[in-house]
Structure formats: structure tokens, C-alpha cells
Design a protein around this motif. Sequence first.
Motif, mmCIF file in Angstrom:
data_model
loop_
_atom_site.group_PDB
_atom_site.id
_atom_site.type_symbol
_atom_site.label_atom_id
_atom_site.label_comp_id
_atom_site.label_asym_id
_atom_site.label_seq_id
_atom_site.Cartn_x
_atom_site.Cartn_y
_atom_site.Cartn_z
ATOM 1 N N ILE A 23 0.878 -1.170 0.000
ATOM 2 C CA ILE A 23 0.000 0.000 0.000
ATOM 3 C C ILE A 23 0.914 1.218 0.000
ATOM 4 C CG2 ILE A 23 -1.639 1.346 1.364
ATOM 5 C CD1 ILE A 23 -2.975 -1.194 2.182
ATOM 6 N N VAL A 28 1.555 -3.879 3.600
ATOM 7 C CA VAL A 28 0.470 -3.503 4.505
ATOM 8 C C VAL A 28 0.826 -3.843 5.958
ATOM 9 C CG1 VAL A 28 -0.746 -5.686 4.090
ATOM 10 C CG2 VAL A 28 -2.020 -3.725 4.911
ATOM 11 N N TYR A 31 2.416 -1.061 8.136
ATOM 12 C CA TYR A 31 1.531 -0.090 8.793
ATOM 13 C C TYR A 31 1.050 -0.624 10.147
ATOM 14 C CZ TYR A 31 1.421 2.295 4.272
ATOM 15 O OH TYR A 31 1.772 2.957 3.120
ATOM 16 N N PHE A 103 -5.562 -2.826 7.221
ATOM 17 C CA PHE A 103 -5.054 -1.454 7.263
ATOM 18 C C PHE A 103 -5.947 -0.631 8.180
ATOM 19 C CE2 PHE A 103 -4.516 2.892 6.000
ATOM 20 C CZ PHE A 103 -3.147 2.986 5.784
ATOM 21 N N VAL A 213 -7.976 -5.700 3.774
ATOM 22 C CA VAL A 213 -7.519 -5.711 2.389
ATOM 23 C C VAL A 213 -7.686 -7.140 1.872
ATOM 24 C CG1 VAL A 213 -5.627 -5.117 0.845
ATOM 25 C CG2 VAL A 213 -5.911 -3.883 2.982
ATOM 26 N N TYR A 219 -8.751 -3.478 -1.845
ATOM 27 C CA TYR A 219 -7.352 -3.042 -2.001
ATOM 28 C C TYR A 219 -7.289 -1.677 -2.691
ATOM 29 C CZ TYR A 219 -2.505 -3.077 -3.634
ATOM 30 O OH TYR A 219 -1.199 -2.738 -3.894
ATOM 31 N N THR A 222 -8.830 1.110 -0.386
ATOM 32 C CA THR A 222 -7.974 1.565 0.709
ATOM 33 C C THR A 222 -7.074 2.708 0.249
ATOM 34 O OG1 THR A 222 -7.989 -0.617 1.739
ATOM 35 C CG2 THR A 222 -6.191 0.850 2.345
ATOM 36 N N HIS A 223 -6.494 2.580 -0.924
ATOM 37 C CA HIS A 223 -5.646 3.657 -1.455
ATOM 38 C C HIS A 223 -6.451 4.949 -1.653
ATOM 39 C CE1 HIS A 223 -3.055 0.214 -2.425
ATOM 40 N NE2 HIS A 223 -2.061 1.076 -2.504
ATOM 41 N N ILE A 298 -3.338 1.258 -9.718
ATOM 42 C CA ILE A 298 -2.187 1.027 -8.841
ATOM 43 C C ILE A 298 -1.153 0.248 -9.639
ATOM 44 C CG2 ILE A 298 -1.392 -0.037 -6.697
ATOM 45 C CD1 ILE A 298 -4.361 0.231 -5.722
#
Length: 800
Positions: A23, A28, A31, A103, A213, A219, A222-223, A298
Amino acid sequence: MSGGIGTRLRPLTCQLPKPMVPIFNRPVMEYSINLLKEHGIEDIAVTLHYLPNKIKEYFKDGEKFDVNIKYYIEDKPLGTGGSVKNAQDFLDSTFVVISGDAFTNIDLTKAYEFHKEKGSKATLILKREAIPLEYGVVITDENGRIIRFLEKPSWGEVFSDTINTGIYILEPEVLDYYNKGDNFDFSKDLFPRLLMDNIPMYGYIAEEYWCDVGDIGSYIKTHEDIMKDFKKHYLLGEKVQNGIWIEKGTIIEKGAKLYPPVYIGQNCLICEGAIIEPYTIIGSDCVIKGGTSIKRSIIWENVIIEENCEIRKSVICNQVYMDKRSRLFEAVVGAHSKIYENTTIKPGVKIWPYKTIDENVIVKDNLIWGEGINKRLFGNRNITGIFNRDVTLEMIVSLGTAFATVIDNKGSYIISSDGNNLSKSIKNLLISGLLSTGSQVIDIEDGALPMCRFGIKYFNAQGGIYISTNKADEINIEFMDKRGVNIDKNTKRKIENSLITGDFNRCSSEEMEDVVSVNNFFKIYIREGKLSLKNIEKIKSRKPNINITSPSENIMKLAEEYLIGIGCNVKKMHYREEYTIEDVRKKVLEEDADLGVLFSIDGERIALTDGFNSIENERYWLLILSLGFKTGELKEAVVPYNFPRIVEKLANKYNANINYSKSNITDIMGTIIDKGIEFQYILNFDGIWAIGNILDYLYGQNMTLNKLLQEIPEYFYFKKEIPCQWEDKGNILRRLTEEGQQGKELIEGVRFIEDKGWAMIIPDEEKPIFNLYIEGYDEEYAEELGNLYDEKIKKLIKGF
């Protein structure tokens, strides 16, 4: 906990454990490490199973992250609880369990304080989730104490929208229920035992951000969530300008256009004429050539994208090469793949690592097993879709392979279809998939769904498949277990996972079996259907005139042969679209027939008429239950939980018992079969045999259908559908369950019991609607109750 395989994230996780999925160019799990450190937790145990060295090589002993890391590797999966128990020597005081693939910025300190304040032995950190089907739902009382768990519920079981995040604060003694090396899960095994033993267990509802995620959609989301939320921008480092993050060493040539928010990693080259549109993330060491446009996508590391490409809401893994004028729409490309010039990859396609796609190709299907899988492949009872749109040839072969892989790859399977040519083609594809596992296939050719269920038991097979085709090439595929019952939701999930992973059992050519074709099996089915009838001679002497119709010509042929064989004169009515039992009733009256029967397309259900009365749905159920109670064939019966409670009055009249099941076909039919209630099974789930049994009773007892209907007490029952958004369902059901009203049941949906009736609200499994069931002591009250709850739900929907 970092041992997961990440099935639903493939192909991102084909060569990478799920916690290492990046990420913003960082795994991930990093984090999660930083979150623990932020809350003063520096001693960290990591449980590993899938590709453990990838994680160990990156995080090492934790010194780089100012923490101390120990690793515990499972040789075989031990479950979520078993994996933590495996780290027992690490657990000497209150400890936090957190997933390496989630996340979040949840305030662990506040959660810990809540845990201590409540005197909790196990605190689950919860979040509100609009569509909670893929999570464990947790129900708490007003003090936060946990009172119920539901693991991956159906919509009818969604009594709350508070879900289990997989983050726990635990006291070491809660693990004493199990030994080191035991395989057990927290949600399925340990927590229900704690609940049963009344161990203090609480749910802390977090307000901060959390995302599992778990699949490609989450996925990407989340970004986007991080980029949209100013409070999370600290995670992304220094901005070059508002909404644009560029790491060191990256060159943005003059004439390249960047539209924020955009994140670009180290040592990239964005060439003149390239267009990087909002919510795009580009990893390190990438080259984006001129004329290429990227949006909401991504891109991982070491990716080269040549001139004039177009990429929309897609994910491209490490070391992918994409040649000029190629297009990618809502797709995923695995690592080390090569996509050559002028190729188009359509939405929903997943390309596994190391694949090469030639130039001038349009890719519509996944490059592994042949078809993209929707989040919910199975509907409430079967797989339904339009041929060559939702259901493709490649997917069908893989379905057969996955079914045998999950059930028994050396088992025997019955397969049948209706008479439609498309259905027969689908059947042959499924046979190919089944045979590829080494399974034995018994093809009983054209027939009805009940005939296929009968064949499974007749041949003592491990399962069966029935295929039918509706109008406009809509295919229905029913999968059944060894009892002839539609497979349960756990088996459906396993089949879906087998398809996603491409993890199939295969056999060699020497192990492949021949197909056993049973010609005229319908003759055996019809013969067996007559054996339980006691009054065939009486039927033959009366020669009743029976009008029949069905959307399936094949079902009409079977019914005709069966009914003629027991002495009826049969007239087949040409079926037309939207035909109802009312149309049949008028025809019976016009032609002075004795009975009219409308068979469903698969032959499972019927509706009846004598020219005056039309009997279908719950009224038909009440008719056959009345018949069974009256003759003594039924001492007990099974009805769905949403069924009219007038059935209890009917049962009491004959000293019979009623068993309630959930309203899906697997639970209803499975309960009937497991209890050995053969008479009800026939009359509810085999339309052709059912009409024989009804005629056998009527002519054996010199009874008319009208007289039998008089045995049914008057009742006032109806169903309503209330449109909603998918994301409304969990929230509304939770608010309904939290209401302080007495007389409330939470077995399936929410059932409110009033003095003079009841109302039941169940979210639909397949459509964005609430199903509202109402029964009242009279018609006026039933209508009043229906309006009350209709209005209540609509107000809750408007309140969002």
C-alpha cells in the motif's frame, strides 16, 4: 497473524504473502507494525505459514522499525486461534492480536483502557460495516457485552452491522481451552466457548478507519480512502504540491500532466505527454511513456508502459511490460507478465504471473482457469447467468472440476439437464470438468430436477448437477450433495475458492473414467414414482381428465407419461410466456377437466386448480400438510421460518409437530430428509410424484379438491418487497434488532410478534430489497401491520 494465503487477492498474492501486498509502496503489515509501536507496543510475535521467508527477509528482527520481532512458523495451518496458541511462550500478559493484512489507525490505547475498565477477558474490536456478509457479525448488549456471534452470515442472519475486525485484546488464560498444536479459530471455536461459559467478553466499537484488504476492490478502495482523507496524508510523506506526492529520484518530464491526487515512488520516469489522472499510485522504478493515460490505478515496481496506452481502475504487479496502444479496464495483471501491442483487456479479467499476451488480442477471460469470478458466484440456491456473458464455456468446465475437487475427486456424480440444446451443451462441458479429476460420471440424460435428486440416491452417488435454460439463454445450474439436497453455503464458498485459486485435483489419462450413459432412466423414475400409490386401480376406473402445462416441454412429456401410466387422460396445454395458474383454471373450467397442473420449469414445484380454486405457494403447502396430517402420513412436518403460523393450528388438530427451518432450500429440504419425512419431501419437491400422490388420495377417499381445501383454516398472510440500497441492509437490520420492543425473535431476519399477528423482515440474498412477511388475525389487521412495518423500514432508509 500473517499466515494467510490471500486467496481472494490473487493474482496479487500468487508469489507474495498477503501481508506483503504493498500500500503506497510499503507492505500492509508495515503499517500494523507502526501502529503497534505508536501505542507503545514493541514486542511483536508474527505467525507465519504461506511464503514465510518473504516476510522474514523484509522485517528481519524488527530493528529497522524500532521493535523486537519473533517469528512462529506453522508447518500446517492451525487456524487463527491455533496460530496464536503456537506462540504460547510469548504470551505472558495481556496481549493484542492484529491481522498483518488489515489497514487501520484504530486507537489501541482506548481499546485497551475499555478492556481493563470492563474487566474483560477477551475484547473484540468491532466496526460498523454496511454489507457485512464476508465478515463475522458480533452482537452486543447496551453495556458492550457480547451476546452472540455469526460467522459470515447470510442476509437473513444479519442482525447487526457491527463486524469483527480480527483485532483482539486478550488475557492469556482464555487460550487454556486448547493445547499447543490444536487447530482452532477464534470466531468459530474459542469465542463461542467463552460465551457459553459466561466468561466476560466485550465488543469495543471503533470509530477510526479500518479496512480488511481482502479482495481487489477493497485493495483499491484503501488507497483511495487514504488519498481522500487529509488526516491520513501523514502516511504518504512530503508532498511536492497540493495532492501530489513524488519520492526522490523521480523525473517528471516537461509536458507530462499530473492531476491530483497522485502518488509516485522513487526513480520513476514520467515522459512528456503522459497523463496521470486522479487516484493513481505508481511504484518505484517505473517508466510511463508519452500519450499513456492512467486513472484510478495502482502500478507496482519496475513496470514499463509504452506509448498511448490507456489504464483505468486496474492493478499491475511488479515487472510487467505493456506495449504501445494497449488498454486495461478494471483488470489485474500478475507479476512478470508481458502484454504486447494493441491489446485490450476487458473489465473483470485477472492475468496470473508470467503470462504473455500476443498483439492485437482482446482478452475477455482470465488467464488461468478461464473466467472471472464474481464475489457471489452462487445465488440463493444455484448459479444463474446469461450464456456467454455471465457464464462462459471455460468457466463451466472449471465449475465441474471445482465441484468434484471439493466433494470427492474419485466419487461418482449424477448429471442431467432439461431438453434444451444449450442445457445439453453445458452438461457436456461440466462432464469434461468432472472427468478431469478422475471422477465417475453417470449421465441420466434429459429429465427433471427431482429425477436428478432421485438418481443421486438410486446410484448412491456423492452428488449431482442439473442444468436448465430459461428464456433469453439464462442458464441455471443446481449442485447437490449425496442426499440430493442443494449444497450448503460452506461448500459453495469452497467451490468459489477452488475456482479463484485454480487449485484443482487432476488425474492422468490412465485414471480417467468413461461416462456411464443411462438411456431411458426416466422409466425407472416413473416406475418408482408409482410404487407408493395405493389406489391406481380406482384412478384408472375414473379416468380423470388432467390438463398440464409447464415452461419446459421435457417436464410435460415426463408428467404426461407418468399420469397416463396411473390411468389419467392427459391434455398438454401450450405454454406461453407469463402463464399463471389462473390461466390454467380458466382452461380447466372451459373444458370441464377434473384438474389442472402448472409445473415449474425444473419439475420441482406445482400449482393446482379444479376450475374453481387456484392453489399455489403457501396455500399449496398447507393443502399437502393437511392431507398428510389427515391420513397419518405426517406425524411431523418442516416449514420455513417465514411461513404462516396458522400451520400450528392445523398441526394441533391432528396432534402433529411442526419444525421450523431457515427459508433457504438447503435448510428446508435437508431438514426434511434428515428427519426421514419422505411424504413431505415428495409433495414439496417432486412435482410429478406429488400430483400422483394427490390423485391417489382424492380418488382413494372419494374426496374432491374443494373439500380438502375446506380443511385449511382461514388465514391472512402476504409478502411485500421494499427496495433499498445494498449498503442499507446491515444498518437497518441492526437498528431494528436494537429496538426495545418485546416479542422479538432473531432466528432469521427480525420477527416482531404482536398481539394479533406478526411481521418478519428479511434482507434478500440476491437483490437490493427487504422482504416483509405479514400475518394477522384478520385481513384488516394484517394490512395495518404491513403498512406499519413498511413505513418503518422506509423511514429508516430515508434517514441515511
